[in-house]
Write a protein that holds these residues in place. Structure first.
Motif, PDB file in Angstrom:
ATOM      1  N   THR A  49       0.810  -1.223   0.000  1.00 42.08           N
ATOM      2  CA  THR A  49       0.000   0.000   0.000  1.00 42.08           C
ATOM      3  C   THR A  49       0.845   1.276   0.000  1.00 42.08           C
ATOM      4  OG1 THR A  49      -0.135   0.009   2.410  1.00 42.08           O
ATOM      5  CG2 THR A  49      -1.871  -1.157   1.222  1.00 42.08           C
ATOM      6  N   LEU A  50       2.130   1.162   0.172  1.00 44.90           N
ATOM      7  CA  LEU A  50       2.986   2.348   0.236  1.00 44.90           C
ATOM      8  C   LEU A  50       3.381   2.802  -1.162  1.00 44.90           C
ATOM      9  CD1 LEU A  50       5.332   1.318   3.193  1.00 44.90           C
ATOM     10  CD2 LEU A  50       3.222   2.662   3.267  1.00 44.90           C
ATOM     11  N   SER A  51       3.500   4.114  -1.331  1.00 43.51           N
ATOM     12  CA  SER A  51       3.948   4.657  -2.620  1.00 43.51           C
ATOM     13  C   SER A  51       5.320   5.298  -2.437  1.00 43.51           C
ATOM     14  CB  SER A  51       2.941   5.673  -3.151  1.00 43.51           C
ATOM     15  OG  SER A  51       3.059   6.897  -2.454  1.00 43.51           O
ATOM     16  N   TRP A  52       5.980   5.527  -3.561  1.00 44.91           N
ATOM     17  CA  TRP A  52       7.323   6.096  -3.523  1.00 44.91           C
ATOM     18  C   TRP A  52       7.346   7.530  -3.005  1.00 44.91           C
ATOM     19  CZ3 TRP A  52      10.818   2.616  -3.508  1.00 44.91           C
ATOM     20  CH2 TRP A  52      10.653   1.431  -4.242  1.00 44.91           C
ATOM     21  N   ARG A  53       6.231   8.229  -3.042  1.00 42.44           N
ATOM     22  CA  ARG A  53       6.204   9.611  -2.527  1.00 42.44           C
ATOM     23  C   ARG A  53       5.874   9.680  -1.039  1.00 42.44           C
ATOM     24  NH1 ARG A  53       0.356  11.827  -4.507  1.00 42.44           N
ATOM     25  NH2 ARG A  53      -0.588   9.834  -4.131  1.00 42.44           N
ATOM     26  N   ASP A  54       5.409   8.582  -0.460  1.00 43.85           N
ATOM     27  CA  ASP A  54       5.077   8.572   0.966  1.00 43.85           C
ATOM     28  C   ASP A  54       6.232   9.040   1.861  1.00 43.85           C
ATOM     29  OD1 ASP A  54       2.447   7.822   0.611  1.00 43.85           O
ATOM     30  OD2 ASP A  54       2.844   5.682   0.889  1.00 43.85           O
ATOM     31  N   PRO A  55       7.470   8.617   1.606  1.00 41.33           N
ATOM     32  CA  PRO A  55       8.566   9.084   2.471  1.00 41.33           C
ATOM     33  C   PRO A  55       8.714  10.598   2.524  1.00 41.33           C
ATOM     34  CG  PRO A  55       9.267   7.149   1.293  1.00 41.33           C
ATOM     35  CD  PRO A  55       7.921   7.542   0.713  1.00 41.33           C
ATOM     36  N   LEU A  56       8.406  11.281   1.434  1.00 42.85           N
ATOM     37  CA  LEU A  56       8.488  12.742   1.461  1.00 42.85           C
ATOM     38  C   LEU A  56       7.410  13.322   2.371  1.00 42.85           C
ATOM     39  CD1 LEU A  56       9.238  13.405  -2.300  1.00 42.85           C
ATOM     40  CD2 LEU A  56      10.852  13.316  -0.387  1.00 42.85           C
ATOM     41  N   LEU A  57       6.238  12.711   2.374  1.00 40.45           N
ATOM     42  CA  LEU A  57       5.181  13.142   3.294  1.00 40.45           C
ATOM     43  C   LEU A  57       5.566  12.831   4.737  1.00 40.45           C
ATOM     44  CD1 LEU A  57       2.069  11.967   1.253  1.00 40.45           C
ATOM     45  CD2 LEU A  57       2.922  14.304   1.521  1.00 40.45           C
ATOM     46  N   TRP A  58       6.149  11.659   4.966  1.00 42.37           N
ATOM     47  CA  TRP A  58       6.569  11.280   6.315  1.00 42.37           C
ATOM     48  C   TRP A  58       7.644  12.219   6.846  1.00 42.37           C
ATOM     49  CZ3 TRP A  58       7.646   5.581   4.633  1.00 42.37           C
ATOM     50  CH2 TRP A  58       6.432   4.955   4.339  1.00 42.37           C
ATOM     51  N   ALA A  59       8.443  12.789   5.963  1.00 43.62           N
ATOM     52  CA  ALA A  59       9.534  13.677   6.374  1.00 43.62           C
ATOM     53  C   ALA A  59       9.037  15.042   6.841  1.00 43.62           C
ATOM     54  CB  ALA A  59      10.530  13.839   5.234  1.00 43.62           C
ATOM     55  N   LEU A  60       7.785  15.378   6.545  1.00 38.56           N
ATOM     56  CA  LEU A  60       7.266  16.686   6.943  1.00 38.56           C
ATOM     57  C   LEU A  60       7.280  16.875   8.456  1.00 38.56           C
ATOM     58  CD1 LEU A  60       4.302  17.180   4.443  1.00 38.56           C
ATOM     59  CD2 LEU A  60       6.578  18.236   4.399  1.00 38.56           C
ATOM     60  N   TYR A  61       6.834  15.884   9.205  1.00 37.74           N
ATOM     61  CA  TYR A  61       6.811  16.027  10.667  1.00 37.74           C
ATOM     62  C   TYR A  61       8.210  16.253  11.234  1.00 37.74           C
ATOM     63  CZ  TYR A  61       6.296  15.146  15.604  1.00 37.74           C
ATOM     64  OH  TYR A  61       6.368  15.265  16.961  1.00 37.74           O
ATOM     65  N   PRO A  62       9.213  15.428  10.882  1.00 35.22           N
ATOM     66  CA  PRO A  62      10.560  15.714  11.404  1.00 35.22           C
ATOM     67  C   PRO A  62      11.101  17.075  10.994  1.00 35.22           C
ATOM     68  CG  PRO A  62      10.470  13.491  10.523  1.00 35.22           C
ATOM     69  CD  PRO A  62       9.177  14.158  10.156  1.00 35.22           C
ATOM     70  N   LEU A  63      10.764  17.541   9.794  1.00 31.11           N
ATOM     71  CA  LEU A  63      11.229  18.863   9.361  1.00 31.11           C
ATOM     72  C   LEU A  63      10.580  19.981  10.171  1.00 31.11           C
ATOM     73  CD1 LEU A  63      11.447  18.384   5.502  1.00 31.11           C
ATOM     74  CD2 LEU A  63      13.339  18.583   7.131  1.00 31.11           C
TER      75      LEU A  63
END
Length: 122
Positions: A49-63
């Protein structure tokens, strides 16, 4: 959460001596919980269910947290983590550390997407 365990093990473990409830909470947050999250993901979540762009979304919180931690550190003169301590590393050093960690985060997250896709094929 798994990366919390990795960052703790590589950069933070042993920087402070903890005892009692603080040591227990530290163990639960930085060592046990990351392992449990990985096990939960492996055993109980639907794969593929994961897409290649998901990690960029996940990185928003740490940023966003990085911005908060830097602002708070600048205001209080005390930084939450030694690798973003501007007074010790300077802005270039702190930002270099943050970029390296961010790139590692995204690379590890993309690897997770790859693992998710491989497991979905089985």
């Amino acid at each position: 959460m798994a990366l919390v365990g990795v960052i703790f093990a590589l950069l933070l473990q042993g920087l402070r001596t903890l005892a009692g409830a603080t040591a227990e909470a530290n163990f639960l947050l930085h060592q046990l919980n990351p392992v449990l999250v990985v096990l939960f993901w492996l055993l109980f979540t639907r794969k593929g269910t994961l897409s290649w762009r998901d990690p960029l979304l996940w990185a928003l919180y740490p940023l966003v947290y990085l911005a908060y931690a830097l602002a708070r550190g600048a205001a209080e003169g005390k930084y939450a983590y030694p690798f973003i301590d501007v007074s010790a590393n300077g802005w270039v050093g702190a930002m270099s550390n943050a970029v390296v960690i961010a790139l590692g985060f995204v690379a590890a997250a993309e690897a997770l997407v790859l693992v998710d896709r491989v497991l979905a094929r089985r």
